[in-house]
Motif scaffolding. Structure first.
Motif, PDB file in Angstrom:
ATOM      1  N   ALA A  91       0.823  -1.204   0.000  1.00 15.13           N
ATOM      2  CA  ALA A  91       0.000   0.000   0.000  1.00 15.13           C
ATOM      3  C   ALA A  91       0.859   1.257   0.000  1.00 15.13           C
ATOM      4  O   ALA A  91       0.552   2.232  -0.689  1.00 15.13           O
ATOM      5  N   ARG A  92       1.960   1.241   0.771  1.00 19.56           N
ATOM      6  CA  ARG A  92       2.841   2.408   0.810  1.00 19.56           C
ATOM      7  C   ARG A  92       3.444   2.692  -0.560  1.00 19.56           C
ATOM      8  O   ARG A  92       3.531   3.844  -0.996  1.00 19.56           O
ATOM      9  N   VAL A  93       3.888   1.634  -1.220  1.00 16.86           N
ATOM     10  CA  VAL A  93       4.524   1.809  -2.524  1.00 16.86           C
ATOM     11  C   VAL A  93       3.511   2.276  -3.565  1.00 16.86           C
ATOM     12  O   VAL A  93       3.766   3.204  -4.340  1.00 16.86           O
ATOM     13  N   ILE A  94       2.347   1.640  -3.580  1.00 20.00           N
ATOM     14  CA  ILE A  94       1.316   1.990  -4.557  1.00 20.00           C
ATOM     15  C   ILE A  94       0.840   3.421  -4.346  1.00 20.00           C
ATOM     16  O   ILE A  94       0.655   4.187  -5.304  1.00 20.00           O
ATOM     17  N   SER A  95       0.646   3.817  -3.086  1.00 18.78           N
ATOM     18  CA  SER A  95       0.154   5.179  -2.821  1.00 18.78           C
ATOM     19  C   SER A  95       1.167   6.231  -3.251  1.00 18.78           C
ATOM     20  O   SER A  95       0.794   7.366  -3.559  1.00 18.78           O
ATOM     21  N   ALA A  96       2.442   5.845  -3.298  1.00 23.48           N
ATOM     22  CA  ALA A  96       3.478   6.775  -3.754  1.00 23.48           C
ATOM     23  C   ALA A  96       3.612   6.780  -5.272  1.00 23.48           C
ATOM     24  O   ALA A  96       4.387   7.562  -5.823  1.00 23.48           O
ATOM     25  N   GLY A  97       2.866   5.895  -5.942  1.00 28.10           N
ATOM     26  CA  GLY A  97       2.853   5.893  -7.399  1.00 28.10           C
ATOM     27  C   GLY A  97       3.916   5.040  -8.052  1.00 28.10           C
ATOM     28  O   GLY A  97       4.253   5.261  -9.213  1.00 28.10           O
ATOM     29  N   TYR A  98       4.449   4.039  -7.312  1.00 27.50           N
ATOM     30  CA  TYR A  98       5.512   3.202  -7.867  1.00 27.50           C
ATOM     31  C   TYR A  98       5.053   1.757  -8.043  1.00 27.50           C
ATOM     32  O   TYR A  98       4.047   1.330  -7.477  1.00 27.50           O
ATOM     33  N   ARG A 100       5.849  -2.106  -7.282  1.00 27.64           N
ATOM     34  CA  ARG A 100       6.591  -2.786  -6.221  1.00 27.64           C
ATOM     35  C   ARG A 100       7.623  -3.772  -6.764  1.00 27.64           C
ATOM     36  O   ARG A 100       8.433  -4.287  -5.999  1.00 27.64           O
ATOM     37  N   ASP A 101       7.622  -4.053  -8.037  1.00 32.69           N
ATOM     38  CA  ASP A 101       8.732  -4.824  -8.590  1.00 32.69           C
ATOM     39  C   ASP A 101      10.021  -4.018  -8.511  1.00 32.69           C
ATOM     40  O   ASP A 101      11.113  -4.578  -8.442  1.00 32.69           O
ATOM     41  N   SER A 102       9.890  -2.693  -8.534  1.00 33.32           N
ATOM     42  CA  SER A 102      11.056  -1.807  -8.475  1.00 33.32           C
ATOM     43  C   SER A 102      11.289  -1.267  -7.074  1.00 33.32           C
ATOM     44  O   SER A 102      12.426  -1.233  -6.594  1.00 33.32           O
ATOM     45  N   ILE A 141      14.949  -0.486  -2.764  1.00 35.56           N
ATOM     46  CA  ILE A 141      14.865  -0.472  -4.226  1.00 35.56           C
ATOM     47  C   ILE A 141      15.561  -1.688  -4.816  1.00 35.56           C
ATOM     48  O   ILE A 141      16.687  -2.010  -4.425  1.00 35.56           O
ATOM     49  N   ASP A 142      14.899  -2.359  -5.736  1.00 36.84           N
ATOM     50  CA  ASP A 142      15.558  -3.397  -6.543  1.00 36.84           C
ATOM     51  C   ASP A 142      16.311  -2.660  -7.642  1.00 36.84           C
ATOM     52  O   ASP A 142      15.703  -2.095  -8.549  1.00 36.84           O
ATOM     53  N   SER A 143      17.624  -2.636  -7.559  1.00 36.86           N
ATOM     54  CA  SER A 143      18.407  -1.773  -8.446  1.00 36.86           C
ATOM     55  C   SER A 143      18.239  -2.136  -9.911  1.00 36.86           C
ATOM     56  O   SER A 143      18.193  -1.254 -10.777  1.00 36.86           O
ATOM     57  N   ILE A 144      18.146  -3.420 -10.228  1.00 38.94           N
ATOM     58  CA  ILE A 144      18.004  -3.837 -11.625  1.00 38.94           C
ATOM     59  C   ILE A 144      16.612  -3.516 -12.147  1.00 38.94           C
ATOM     60  O   ILE A 144      16.447  -2.965 -13.241  1.00 38.94           O
ATOM     61  N   ALA A 145      15.587  -3.849 -11.360  1.00 36.21           N
ATOM     62  CA  ALA A 145      14.214  -3.564 -11.789  1.00 36.21           C
ATOM     63  C   ALA A 145      13.982  -2.068 -11.950  1.00 36.21           C
ATOM     64  O   ALA A 145      13.254  -1.635 -12.850  1.00 36.21           O
ATOM     65  N   ALA A 146      14.592  -1.265 -11.073  1.00 34.72           N
ATOM     66  CA  ALA A 146      14.423   0.187 -11.176  1.00 34.72           C
ATOM     67  C   ALA A 146      14.976   0.711 -12.490  1.00 34.72           C
ATOM     68  O   ALA A 146      14.360   1.551 -13.153  1.00 34.72           O
ATOM     69  N   ILE A 147      16.130   0.199 -12.889  1.00 38.62           N
ATOM     70  CA  ILE A 147      16.729   0.627 -14.155  1.00 38.62           C
ATOM     71  C   ILE A 147      15.857   0.208 -15.329  1.00 38.62           C
ATOM     72  O   ILE A 147      15.659   0.965 -16.292  1.00 38.62           O
ATOM     73  N   PHE A 155      12.530   7.762 -11.879  1.00 34.77           N
ATOM     74  CA  PHE A 155      13.859   7.487 -11.340  1.00 34.77           C
ATOM     75  C   PHE A 155      14.366   8.680 -10.535  1.00 34.77           C
ATOM     76  O   PHE A 155      14.775   8.537  -9.380  1.00 34.77           O
ATOM     77  N   TYR A 156      14.317   9.855 -11.109  1.00 36.48           N
ATOM     78  CA  TYR A 156      14.810  11.042 -10.421  1.00 36.48           C
ATOM     79  C   TYR A 156      13.899  11.450  -9.272  1.00 36.48           C
ATOM     80  O   TYR A 156      14.367  11.934  -8.242  1.00 36.48           O
ATOM     81  N   ARG A 157      12.612  11.243  -9.440  1.00 34.91           N
ATOM     82  CA  ARG A 157      11.685  11.566  -8.341  1.00 34.91           C
ATOM     83  C   ARG A 157      11.942  10.656  -7.141  1.00 34.91           C
ATOM     84  O   ARG A 157      11.973  11.116  -6.001  1.00 34.91           O
ATOM     85  N   LEU A 158      12.153   9.385  -7.415  1.00 32.22           N
ATOM     86  CA  LEU A 158      12.385   8.431  -6.338  1.00 32.22           C
ATOM     87  C   LEU A 158      13.671   8.744  -5.590  1.00 32.22           C
ATOM     88  O   LEU A 158      13.706   8.795  -4.358  1.00 32.22           O
ATOM     89  N   TYR A 159      14.740   8.960  -6.318  1.00 34.28           N
ATOM     90  CA  TYR A 159      16.030   9.212  -5.684  1.00 34.28           C
ATOM     91  C   TYR A 159      16.102  10.619  -5.104  1.00 34.28           C
ATOM     92  O   TYR A 159      16.574  10.829  -3.989  1.00 34.28           O
ATOM     93  N   GLY A 160      15.630  11.596  -5.852  1.00 37.21           N
ATOM     94  CA  GLY A 160      15.769  12.986  -5.443  1.00 37.21           C
ATOM     95  C   GLY A 160      14.911  13.391  -4.270  1.00 37.21           C
ATOM     96  O   GLY A 160      15.207  14.376  -3.592  1.00 37.21           O
ATOM     97  N   GLN A 161      13.819  12.653  -4.017  1.00 38.07           N
ATOM     98  CA  GLN A 161      12.946  12.990  -2.890  1.00 38.07           C
ATOM     99  C   GLN A 161      13.330  12.233  -1.620  1.00 38.07           C
ATOM    100  O   GLN A 161      12.570  12.190  -0.670  1.00 38.07           O
TER     101      GLN A 161
END
Length: 235
Positions: A91-98, A100-102, A141-147, A155-161
């Motif tokens: 729920a946390r991941v989905i509510s943030a708009g991401y 969950r594989d990543s 973060i799953d580094s491979i899935a994120a890429i 990508f920048y929103r996730l890391y930069g925030q």
């Protein structure tokens, strides 16, 4: 978790199963993600374990929407009966708009936590000290899935925030990609954790880059589930 959040998660899981070309494999993925055995799921569905096995292996035709709905509700009910850990993480991941594989978890702690205490909670070994003393949450973060899956904007929103958080990267071999990413994202997080590798296996430039950018760097080989649970009771 609110009923609306549960409904959103249920619809997401059901949609992924229904639209999958290999629905049985997708059912297995979600069942194992929720740490539910075939027997536990079968008992909840009031069928034999062989029926669940047949669906997951493809020996039975793709399940209809009624079977999918019952399966999803069974997984959620089982997790809720156990305290709802997986539901909350999703729920946390989905509510943030991401996806969950990543993004495996995105958690806010109840208060600022000393980085040293967070590292202790996940059995991490510090390789470089940072300029900040606390974190207020973590992002796993799953580094491979994120890429592969995140758009450049995501990508920048996730890391930069995540400037006041700990970023935990799993599925890494030496940590080169996450550390390079930290060079192009501002501001940088307070702490970075490389999961699944020992300090001696970390990219040789990692410590120097961490010191230049001012974040604490550590590694841990603790089971991933323990990392995901960090914060439920400790903080």
């Amino acid at each position: 978790m609110s009923q609306g959040e549960r409904t959103q998660l249920a619809e997401r899981i059901a949609g992924e199963i229904a639209y999958s070309e290999r629905s049985g494999e997708t059912i297995r993925k979600w069942r194992t993600d929720f740490e539910v055995t075939q027997t536990e799921l079968a008992d909840r569905l009031d069928v034999s374990p062989s029926v669940v096995s047949d669906y997951e292996s493809g020996r039975r035709d793709n399940p209809g929407i009624a079977v999918v709905r019952r399966t999803v509700e069974a997984l959620l009910d089982i997790d809720e009966a156990r305290g709802g850990r997986h539901i909350r993480q999703h729920a946390r991941v989905i509510s943030a708009g991401y996806d969950r594989d990543s993004v495996l978890d995105l958690r806010e702690f109840s208060a600022a936590v000393p980085i040293e205490r967070y590292f202790d909670a996940i059995d991490a070994t510090e390789l470089a000290a940072g300029t900040q003393e606390t974190v207020v949450g973590h992002t796993v973060i799953d580094s491979i899935a994120a890429i592969r899956r995140l758009s450049s904007e995501e990508f920048y929103r996730l890391y930069g925030q995540s400037s006041n958080r700990a970023l935990v990267f799993t599925n890494v071999s030496r940590g080169e990609s996450p550390l390079v990413a930290m060079r192009v994202v501002n501001p940088t997080p307070n702490a970075v954790v490389l999961h699944g590798i020992e300090g001696e296996d970390v990219w040789e430039h990692a410590v120097d880059l961490a010191r230049v950018d001012g974040f604490a760097l550590s590694t841990t080989t603790i089971d991933l589930s323990a990392v995901l649970d960090a914060g439920d009771d400790q903080f």
